[in-house]
Design an enzyme around this catalytic site. Sequence first.
Site, PDB file in Angstrom:
ATOM      1  N   GLU A   1      52.254 -56.250  50.804  1.00  0.00           N
ATOM      2  CA  GLU A   1      50.740 -56.459  50.237  1.00  0.00           C
ATOM      3  C   GLU A   1      50.646 -55.707  48.992  1.00  0.00           C
ATOM      4  O   GLU A   1      51.444 -55.176  48.342  1.00  0.00           O
ATOM      5  CB  GLU A   1      49.696 -55.740  51.206  1.00  0.00           C
ATOM      6  CG  GLU A   1      49.754 -56.471  52.676  1.00  0.00           C
ATOM      7  CD  GLU A   1      48.944 -56.057  53.668  1.00  0.00           C
ATOM      8  OE1 GLU A   1      48.278 -55.057  53.435  1.00  0.00           O
ATOM      9  OE2 GLU A   1      48.920 -56.613  54.609  1.00  0.00           O
TER      10      GLU A   1
ATOM     11  N   GLU B   1      57.508 -63.888  56.452  1.00  0.00           N
ATOM     12  CA  GLU B   1      58.186 -65.072  56.532  1.00  0.00           C
ATOM     13  C   GLU B   1      58.691 -65.560  55.238  1.00  0.00           C
ATOM     14  O   GLU B   1      59.895 -65.908  54.956  1.00  0.00           O
ATOM     15  CB  GLU B   1      57.617 -66.235  57.278  1.00  0.00           C
ATOM     16  CG  GLU B   1      57.451 -65.834  58.667  1.00  0.00           C
ATOM     17  CD  GLU B   1      55.988 -65.136  58.812  1.00  0.00           C
ATOM     18  OE1 GLU B   1      55.485 -64.274  58.005  1.00  0.00           O
ATOM     19  OE2 GLU B   1      55.467 -65.430  59.766  1.00  0.00           O
TER      20      GLU B   1
ATOM     21  N   CYS C   1      52.923 -70.247  55.004  1.00  0.00           N
ATOM     22  CA  CYS C   1      54.375 -69.893  55.533  1.00  0.00           C
ATOM     23  C   CYS C   1      54.852 -71.176  56.215  1.00  0.00           C
ATOM     24  O   CYS C   1      56.318 -71.541  55.940  1.00  0.00           O
ATOM     25  CB  CYS C   1      54.424 -68.805  56.362  1.00  0.00           C
ATOM     26  SG  CYS C   1      54.387 -67.233  55.533  1.00  0.00           S
TER      27      CYS C   1
HETATM   28  N1  THU Z   1      51.120 -61.863  57.675  1.00  0.00           N
HETATM   29  C1  THU Z   1      52.722 -62.174  57.773  1.00  0.00           C
HETATM   30  O1  THU Z   1      53.426 -61.434  57.131  1.00  0.00           O
HETATM   31  N2  THU Z   1      53.276 -63.027  58.445  1.00  0.00           N
HETATM   32  C2  THU Z   1      52.313 -64.015  59.235  1.00  0.00           C
HETATM   33  O2  THU Z   1      52.623 -64.760  60.143  1.00  0.00           O
HETATM   34  C3  THU Z   1      50.780 -63.752  59.568  1.00  0.00           C
HETATM   35  C4  THU Z   1      50.050 -62.870  58.539  1.00  0.00           C
HETATM   36  C5  THU Z   1      50.684 -60.737  56.988  1.00  0.00           C
HETATM   37  C6  THU Z   1      50.066 -61.122  55.635  1.00  0.00           C
HETATM   38  C7  THU Z   1      49.217 -59.871  55.594  1.00  0.00           C
HETATM   39  O3  THU Z   1      50.106 -58.987  54.795  1.00  0.00           O
HETATM   40  C8  THU Z   1      48.899 -59.403  56.980  1.00  0.00           C
HETATM   41  O4  THU Z   1      50.081 -59.975  57.706  1.00  0.00           O
HETATM   42  C9  THU Z   1      47.721 -59.421  57.527  1.00  0.00           C
HETATM   43  O5  THU Z   1      47.194 -60.893  57.539  1.00  0.00           O
END
Ligand code: THU
Length: 162
Positions: A65, A76, A116
Amino acid sequence: MPHKNTYHFEFEVYDGIENLTEEDAWLLQEAREVTEHAYAPYSNFQVGAAARLMNGEIVAGTNQENASFPVGLCAERVLLATAASVFPKVPIHTMAISYHNNNGESNHPISPCGVCRQSLLEYEQRVKLPIRLILGGLEGKVYVIPQASMLLPLSFTSEDLV
Ligand code: THU
């Protein structure tokens, strides 16, 4: 009357990681463990992905993030970018995805977000082989989806650009 098209896909539902094959259980366990490498100070939602490539190598990804929220990357897509950079052109056989949050709640599978799904689809098309998905939390049911692009019907692809 318009003609009606239907879309349907099948996936496997397991009661828990203990019902998976040894190989699949190992990969899901890797995804669970790699969540610790996530950088998610804003959402506190830590996602881990681990993939077995067709050459047997294992590649991982975690969400990363940023204080400027839209800059953040999902686990992903971090995995896909890493696989394409370290092992170019090697197809991904299976990708496992897991997560946990700060409440310790992680008892059902999560699916890749829409962005993704689009990236997974294009990776499949690039290397001409489907990516099998294993979705599971730290506990609870596990879904096995035979092909990532099944999650994105009527998709927009490179073929539409020509
Ligand atoms: N996120 C992922 O990394 N993969 C997913 O399949 C769903 C969401 C992350 C994005 C963000 O950093 C956090 O999860 C909350 O949405």
